[in-house]
Design a protein around this motif. Sequence first.
Motif, short mmCIF file in Angstrom:
data_model
loop_
_atom_site.label_atom_id
_atom_site.label_comp_id
_atom_site.label_asym_id
_atom_site.label_seq_id
_atom_site.Cartn_x
_atom_site.Cartn_y
_atom_site.Cartn_z
N UNK A 280 0.88 -1.16 0.00
CA UNK A 280 0.00 0.00 0.00
C UNK A 280 0.91 1.21 0.00
N UNK A 281 0.71 2.09 -0.97
CA UNK A 281 1.67 3.17 -1.16
C UNK A 281 0.94 4.48 -1.42
N UNK A 282 0.63 5.17 -0.34
CA UNK A 282 -0.09 6.45 -0.46
C UNK A 282 0.69 7.43 -1.32
N UNK A 283 2.02 7.31 -1.30
CA UNK A 283 2.85 8.31 -1.96
C UNK A 283 3.28 7.88 -3.37
N UNK A 284 2.65 6.83 -3.89
CA UNK A 284 2.99 6.37 -5.24
C UNK A 284 2.81 7.52 -6.23
N UNK A 285 3.76 7.69 -7.14
CA UNK A 285 3.66 8.83 -8.07
C UNK A 285 2.38 8.85 -8.90
N UNK A 286 1.78 7.67 -9.11
CA UNK A 286 0.54 7.63 -9.90
C UNK A 286 -0.69 7.97 -9.07
N UNK A 287 -0.53 8.06 -7.74
CA UNK A 287 -1.69 8.33 -6.89
C UNK A 287 -2.05 9.81 -6.93
N UNK A 288 -3.08 10.11 -7.66
CA UNK A 288 -3.48 11.52 -7.84
C UNK A 288 -3.89 12.14 -6.52
N UNK A 289 -4.46 11.34 -5.65
CA UNK A 289 -4.94 11.87 -4.36
C UNK A 289 -3.97 11.63 -3.22
N UNK A 290 -2.67 11.60 -3.52
CA UNK A 290 -1.70 11.26 -2.49
C UNK A 290 -1.83 12.15 -1.26
N UNK A 291 -1.96 11.53 -0.10
CA UNK A 291 -2.05 12.26 1.17
C UNK A 291 -0.77 11.99 1.95
N UNK A 292 -0.21 13.03 2.51
CA UNK A 292 1.07 12.86 3.20
C UNK A 292 0.89 12.61 4.70
N UNK A 293 -0.33 12.74 5.21
CA UNK A 293 -0.58 12.41 6.62
C UNK A 293 -1.99 11.86 6.74
#
Lengths: 446, 490
Positions: A280-293
């Motif tokens: 599970x990779x919230x910070x994946x470059x393809x994740x448009x909705x990347x949340x950092x916290x």
Amino acid sequence: MPKIDDIASYAKDTAHKLGIKKYDIYGSAIDETSVQVDQGEPQQMKASQRSSVTVRVWNDEHSVGVTSTTDVDPIGLELALKTAHEASFFGVKENVPEFSPEATDPTAPHAEAKNPQAPVSKLLETLVEAEKELLAAHPAIKGVPYNGLAQRDIDRFYLNSEGAVRNEGHSFASLYLYTKTEEEGRKPRSAGAFRVSHGLDELDINGCLKEAAEKTISHLNYDKVKTGKYRVVFSPEAILSLIGAFSNLFNAQSILDNQSLSTPESLGTQIASPLLCLCDDALHPENVGAETFDGEGTPTRRVALITNGVLSGFLHSSGTAKRLNAQPTGHANMGSKITVSPHFYHIFAGESAEQDYSLDTADNVILIDDLSALHAGVQATQGSFSLPFDGWLVQNGKRTSVESATVAGDIREVLKSVIYVEKELEFTGSGVAPRVWVDELSITGE
Amino acid sequence: MQSPILLISKELPRLTYQSTPDRFDETWEAPLSTLLGWGRAAGADFIEFFLERVNYISCMAEDDAITSISPRLSTGAGVRVFRGKADCYVSTNDLSFNGLKAALEKGLSIMGLQLPAPNSYVPEINLELLRDYAVKKGKESWLADCSSMREMGDVLLAANGELATQAQFVQSRRAVYFRDWQEVLVASSDGTFARDIRLSQSVGYSLLCADGAQRSSINKRVGSTSEPGFLRTWNYGKDAEEVADSASKMLYADYVESGNYPVVMANEFGGVIFHEACGHLLETTQIERKTTPFADKKGEKIAHENLTAWDEGLTSDAFGTIDMDDEGMPAQRTLLIENGILKNFIADRAGSVRTGNPRTGSGRRQGYTYAAASRMRNTYIAPGDYSVEELFASIDKGIYCKKMGGGSVGATGQFNFAVDEAYLIENGKLTKPLKGATLIGEATEIMNKISMCSNDLGLAAGFCGSVSGSVYVTVGQPHIKVDSITVGGR
């Protein structure tokens, strides 16, 4: 929504007035616009500006209460703090949540990804043109009954009474197009596609159009499939849906609640074919909705869940991490009971397969493109599923659409029956994955 | 109270309205009628404001502890602007006059309109005298009369304790309650001005049992829409016994063998078959999208002649009962199918405008962030003349679907739903328990295969998710026999 500094200030003053010494707040504000069309005419257009916060307070007996509210002004916040304080006297006495130990740790670098929203007229013009092109793609396509073009700005924040403050914002644009066909003497068929990006200018509208048209046309020639056991190939979207439906396998809160197919002791055991890896990779470059916290302010990160078939990690909140002697992973959702959920799955090949497979030469194989009705056909705590699907029977490399059928099985058997994980990854909006081949699944057709 | 007279204004009124902040009463008439007038003056054909205030709380007991009490307070408004058959919907948290005005202005701009210029003609909007169902029906005290947080906890802990005594091989047991108090106000440019208070409560069990690799999970939920004391009168002993019994029977059940079978579906929540297979396809939303095979079938036979079905908002304390819909229209009783003949569709305002079918008081929405759409309320198949025993006796080999899970219907009319508790029927008798069944079919085909209806109509509370969010509904039916249906299994 007021600025985060103002909310922090209101909260601090009100908490002091109410005698509340310890609290934290998670909130978000959304500004979105969307349009739908029908046969070249605007159907419905929507716009919304809304905000909400969840406040959590600890009383002098150290139990916790929570309240959420959409009234993010001083009066609304005061009422929410009062209600949360009242609720706190009925809060859990054991395993009481605390602030995340990582609520002030640095988060991953976040580029403010806000794009200006396009005017509604531009959205309409774009969607009308897309619908027109899709209707022209094949004479059998008589409508695009489910369509929508939307843009959304989201701002979110976390703060607590010990001085933690985080906030970030994103923009999205998304498009979906689902067709319906009509042909004399034939049953109606439907297919579609979805795209999401940081803004309208980046949205792959042509790709969405092309995929929706190609899929629709591929379903025009349909036939029933005989009931039996088949080798099944899950599309990236289908395998991500299936894994997502059984995310209790990796969910530490579900495990602690006895609502999971895993136990704490499952960690390190072989739960899948060694060919399969999952993160599970919230910070994946393809994740448009990347949340950092997450909802507790914990920084998000990449977490290995299955490594070469071995269960290698769980998704944690700060509370589950403490109870299971692990590190928080940034997967908490703020609430009276903190819940845990995945951000963005990444499936990829593990150990090398003994044999490569190709759909171009496959015979008597079912290719599942999309699974339906997961809310009804999945028994998540039992591991079983029985789901309708859209897909094709592949015979000597030739695809024939399956008219109406279900696929059934047990997720634990599916994971262990993986015989091939393709190399090519595809981004689906909820994750990235390749096609995954599984042996001996039950298909009900005629 | 009289509406303010707004005839030809020299400039837009800069009025400071003092509406009651914590209650939707007559003081909202002035600002709303002003805004509606501006909307009409701008060129909109129809304007509607929907104001909402929610006081929600949920409570959960897990095993022998209360693990969650979650209050939620919410206020918001939505404005819908029609121009011809097209419309837009704008929602906001800001209920101040300027907040509502900004929402209206945004809605107008989306439709290519703008607020009237100085010296414009502003039509007077004469709102009706506030039609206040909350006052008329004595609902003002409902919130205060509901269970306190302490009582919620006490009842759920006692209920979960009862489940522990009834069930075996328990892996986890949960008792969950929620109370959803909602105050709504609707004001529209046709003069509608109506207020209501709704109180939806639900409580139930979720039981997971495990014995080695064998697992079973059973849920049971009951609901109320008019009894503030609902939780304190919950007969949890009866529900605990039923849930424990079902879980124990399903724990060692075999997986169903897939194929085509005659099926008897139980009453109460068995009605989800009609909800999914037919009810959704009778909503005007589906006609607008051309995703229903019944669009041009009014007056024609679409079901077996033994089948009659209703959708209504009137049954006392049923979960889909409403005094008015979310467009301010009083609740109705709508005959959908009579002896197999399609009689009516379920219509909201937009559906009526776009399809020509009359409104049926069915414009519903989850909350202020959604525009209302045509949605079901209490939907059920009417009782027939058979006994339940006669239904079973007519089957040599088939399946009894005693407890249904959820389901859905797709764009082409294909439906599916899960069966949580099933039994094999052999020579008219129930034999072994079965699990893992999914019923799939085509709406147009299945409705002609419901050949027998027993005389034991029962209703059950449910939740329905669709274009306007999740709404509370009732599904229902007597026991019914479906002559043949595809059962997906292993």
